[in-house]
Design a protein around this motif. Structure first.
Motif, PDB file in Angstrom:
ATOM      1  N   ALA A   1       0.849  -1.186   0.000  1.00 17.48           N
ATOM      2  CA  ALA A   1       0.000   0.000   0.000  1.00 17.48           C
ATOM      3  C   ALA A   1       0.889   1.243   0.000  1.00 17.48           C
ATOM      4  O   ALA A   1       2.072   1.162   0.332  1.00 17.48           O
ATOM      5  CB  ALA A   1      -0.883  -0.002   1.248  1.00 17.48           C
ATOM      6  N   PRO A   2       0.316   2.385  -0.336  1.00 25.42           N
ATOM      7  CA  PRO A   2       1.072   3.633  -0.216  1.00 25.42           C
ATOM      8  C   PRO A   2       1.368   3.943   1.251  1.00 25.42           C
ATOM      9  O   PRO A   2       0.526   3.701   2.122  1.00 25.42           O
ATOM     10  CB  PRO A   2       0.126   4.686  -0.802  1.00 25.42           C
ATOM     11  N   VAL A   3       2.581   4.441   1.519  1.00 25.25           N
ATOM     12  CA  VAL A   3       3.014   4.786   2.884  1.00 25.25           C
ATOM     13  C   VAL A   3       3.837   6.064   2.825  1.00 25.25           C
ATOM     14  O   VAL A   3       4.249   6.513   1.759  1.00 25.25           O
ATOM     15  CB  VAL A   3       3.855   3.662   3.524  1.00 25.25           C
ATOM     16  N   ARG A   4       4.101   6.608   3.994  1.00 26.28           N
ATOM     17  CA  ARG A   4       5.037   7.725   4.136  1.00 26.28           C
ATOM     18  C   ARG A   4       6.299   7.153   4.771  1.00 26.28           C
ATOM     19  O   ARG A   4       6.234   6.505   5.828  1.00 26.28           O
ATOM     20  CB  ARG A   4       4.436   8.817   5.026  1.00 26.28           C
ATOM     21  N   VAL A   5       7.444   7.371   4.135  1.00 24.37           N
ATOM     22  CA  VAL A   5       8.724   6.844   4.596  1.00 24.37           C
ATOM     23  C   VAL A   5       9.612   7.994   5.058  1.00 24.37           C
ATOM     24  O   VAL A   5       9.721   9.014   4.369  1.00 24.37           O
ATOM     25  CB  VAL A   5       9.439   6.068   3.465  1.00 24.37           C
ATOM     26  N   GLU A   6      10.223   7.821   6.218  1.00 27.72           N
ATOM     27  CA  GLU A   6      11.224   8.761   6.726  1.00 27.72           C
ATOM     28  C   GLU A   6      12.462   7.941   7.072  1.00 27.72           C
ATOM     29  O   GLU A   6      12.348   6.883   7.696  1.00 27.72           O
ATOM     30  CB  GLU A   6      10.724   9.481   7.985  1.00 27.72           C
ATOM     31  N   VAL A   7      13.626   8.427   6.657  1.00 26.86           N
ATOM     32  CA  VAL A   7      14.871   7.724   6.965  1.00 26.86           C
ATOM     33  C   VAL A   7      15.899   8.700   7.518  1.00 26.86           C
ATOM     34  O   VAL A   7      15.856   9.897   7.235  1.00 26.86           O
ATOM     35  CB  VAL A   7      15.466   7.003   5.725  1.00 26.86           C
ATOM     36  N   SER A   8      16.826   8.151   8.301  1.00 26.45           N
ATOM     37  CA  SER A   8      18.027   8.860   8.722  1.00 26.45           C
ATOM     38  C   SER A   8      19.201   8.058   8.203  1.00 26.45           C
ATOM     39  O   SER A   8      19.153   6.822   8.153  1.00 26.45           O
ATOM     40  CB  SER A   8      18.093   8.975  10.247  1.00 26.45           C
ATOM     41  N   THR A   9      20.261   8.763   7.817  1.00 23.64           N
ATOM     42  CA  THR A   9      21.424   8.097   7.232  1.00 23.64           C
ATOM     43  C   THR A   9      22.634   8.187   8.145  1.00 23.64           C
ATOM     44  O   THR A   9      22.659   8.975   9.088  1.00 23.64           O
ATOM     45  CB  THR A   9      21.792   8.734   5.879  1.00 23.64           C
ATOM     46  N   ARG A  10      23.621   7.385   7.834  1.00 26.80           N
ATOM     47  CA  ARG A  10      24.868   7.370   8.605  1.00 26.80           C
ATOM     48  C   ARG A  10      25.538   8.745   8.602  1.00 26.80           C
ATOM     49  O   ARG A  10      26.224   9.114   9.543  1.00 26.80           O
ATOM     50  CB  ARG A  10      25.811   6.321   8.019  1.00 26.80           C
ATOM     51  N   GLU A  11      25.287   9.532   7.558  1.00 23.92           N
ATOM     52  CA  GLU A  11      25.867  10.871   7.466  1.00 23.92           C
ATOM     53  C   GLU A  11      25.079  11.892   8.279  1.00 23.92           C
ATOM     54  O   GLU A  11      25.423  13.072   8.296  1.00 23.92           O
ATOM     55  CB  GLU A  11      25.899  11.348   6.000  1.00 23.92           C
ATOM     56  N   GLY A  12      23.994  11.456   8.941  1.00 25.59           N
ATOM     57  CA  GLY A  12      23.188  12.358   9.752  1.00 25.59           C
ATOM     58  C   GLY A  12      22.107  13.093   8.988  1.00 25.59           C
ATOM     59  O   GLY A  12      21.521  14.041   9.500  1.00 25.59           O
ATOM     60  N   ARG A  13      21.827  12.651   7.780  1.00 27.32           N
ATOM     61  CA  ARG A  13      20.789  13.285   6.974  1.00 27.32           C
ATOM     62  C   ARG A  13      19.432  12.674   7.250  1.00 27.32           C
ATOM     63  O   ARG A  13      19.327  11.482   7.554  1.00 27.32           O
ATOM     64  CB  ARG A  13      21.119  13.139   5.493  1.00 27.32           C
ATOM     65  N   SER A  14      18.386  13.481   7.086  1.00 26.46           N
ATOM     66  CA  SER A  14      17.007  13.008   7.176  1.00 26.46           C
ATOM     67  C   SER A  14      16.351  13.234   5.824  1.00 26.46           C
ATOM     68  O   SER A  14      16.449  14.321   5.251  1.00 26.46           O
ATOM     69  CB  SER A  14      16.237  13.781   8.248  1.00 26.46           C
ATOM     70  N   MET A  15      15.704  12.190   5.314  1.00 27.21           N
ATOM     71  CA  MET A  15      15.026  12.268   4.019  1.00 27.21           C
ATOM     72  C   MET A  15      13.716  11.502   4.127  1.00 27.21           C
ATOM     73  O   MET A  15      13.579  10.617   4.977  1.00 27.21           O
ATOM     74  CB  MET A  15      15.906  11.687   2.918  1.00 27.21           C
ATOM     75  N   GLY A  16      12.781  11.826   3.265  1.00 31.75           N
ATOM     76  CA  GLY A  16      11.524  11.102   3.301  1.00 31.75           C
ATOM     77  C   GLY A  16      10.595  11.501   2.180  1.00 31.75           C
ATOM     78  O   GLY A  16      10.823  12.488   1.478  1.00 31.75           O
ATOM     79  N   GLY A  17       9.548  10.714   2.044  1.00 33.91           N
ATOM     80  CA  GLY A  17       8.561  11.001   1.018  1.00 33.91           C
ATOM     81  C   GLY A  17       7.566   9.872   0.886  1.00 33.91           C
ATOM     82  O   GLY A  17       7.636   8.859   1.585  1.00 33.91           O
ATOM     83  N   PRO A  18       6.621  10.037  -0.033  1.00 31.73           N
ATOM     84  CA  PRO A  18       5.631   9.005  -0.278  1.00 31.73           C
ATOM     85  C   PRO A  18       6.264   7.815  -1.000  1.00 31.73           C
ATOM     86  O   PRO A  18       7.129   7.987  -1.849  1.00 31.73           O
ATOM     87  CB  PRO A  18       4.596   9.700  -1.166  1.00 31.73           C
ATOM     88  N   ALA A  19       5.844   6.624  -0.621  1.00 35.01           N
ATOM     89  CA  ALA A  19       6.392   5.417  -1.238  1.00 35.01           C
ATOM     90  C   ALA A  19       5.305   4.347  -1.315  1.00 35.01           C
ATOM     91  O   ALA A  19       4.243   4.480  -0.711  1.00 35.01           O
ATOM     92  CB  ALA A  19       7.585   4.901  -0.439  1.00 35.01           C
TER      93      ALA A  19
END
Length: 122
Positions: free
Chosen positions: A57-75
């Motif tokens: 199903a469609p979801v909202r994804v948020e991630v944090s990376t080893r470099e300390g970045r935060s990214m996210g969006g619909p998936a």
């Protein structure tokens, strides 16, 4: 095609944190050869410690990376067996811009490619 890969330290799907064993975010752009940047494609592949099967199903994804970045969006959940998950980006990726992948690739004919002129018979 230009791409970037990020090692994940955190994955949140629809507001629920899924503790990671490991995971990555891959962002790619295929340039159409016109000197313009093509659209971004992105995908999260993750193995989680918590067994939770995600419905397709469609979801909202948020991630944090080893470099300390935060990214996210619909998936869209492509595959989930409870511990391994594949989520395909379905739009913009907040926290990432196409410029990070460098300038668009100009169209360059490849030897023997369709722009190389007529081919001899036979």
């Amino acid at each position: 095609m230009r791409s970037a890969r990020f090692v994940l330290t955190e994955l949140v799907v629809d507001g629920a944190s899924l503790p990671l064993r490991g995971g990555s975010l891959v962002v790619a752009r295929t340039d159409p050869g016109t000197g313009e940047a093509g659209p971004l494609d992105w995908e999260v592949v993750a193995a989680t410690r918590l067994v939770r099967k995600l419905p397709k199903a469609p979801v909202r994804v948020e991630v944090s990376t080893r470099e300390g970045r935060s990214m996210g969006g619909p998936a869209l959940v492509v595959r989930s067996d409870g511990a391994a998950h594949v989520l395909r980006g379905g739009g913009d990726l907040d926290g990432f811009t196409s410029d990070e992948l460098g300038p668009p690739t100009p169209h360059e004919p490849r030897p023997g490619g369709p722009d190389d002129g007529p081919r001899p018979p036979g």
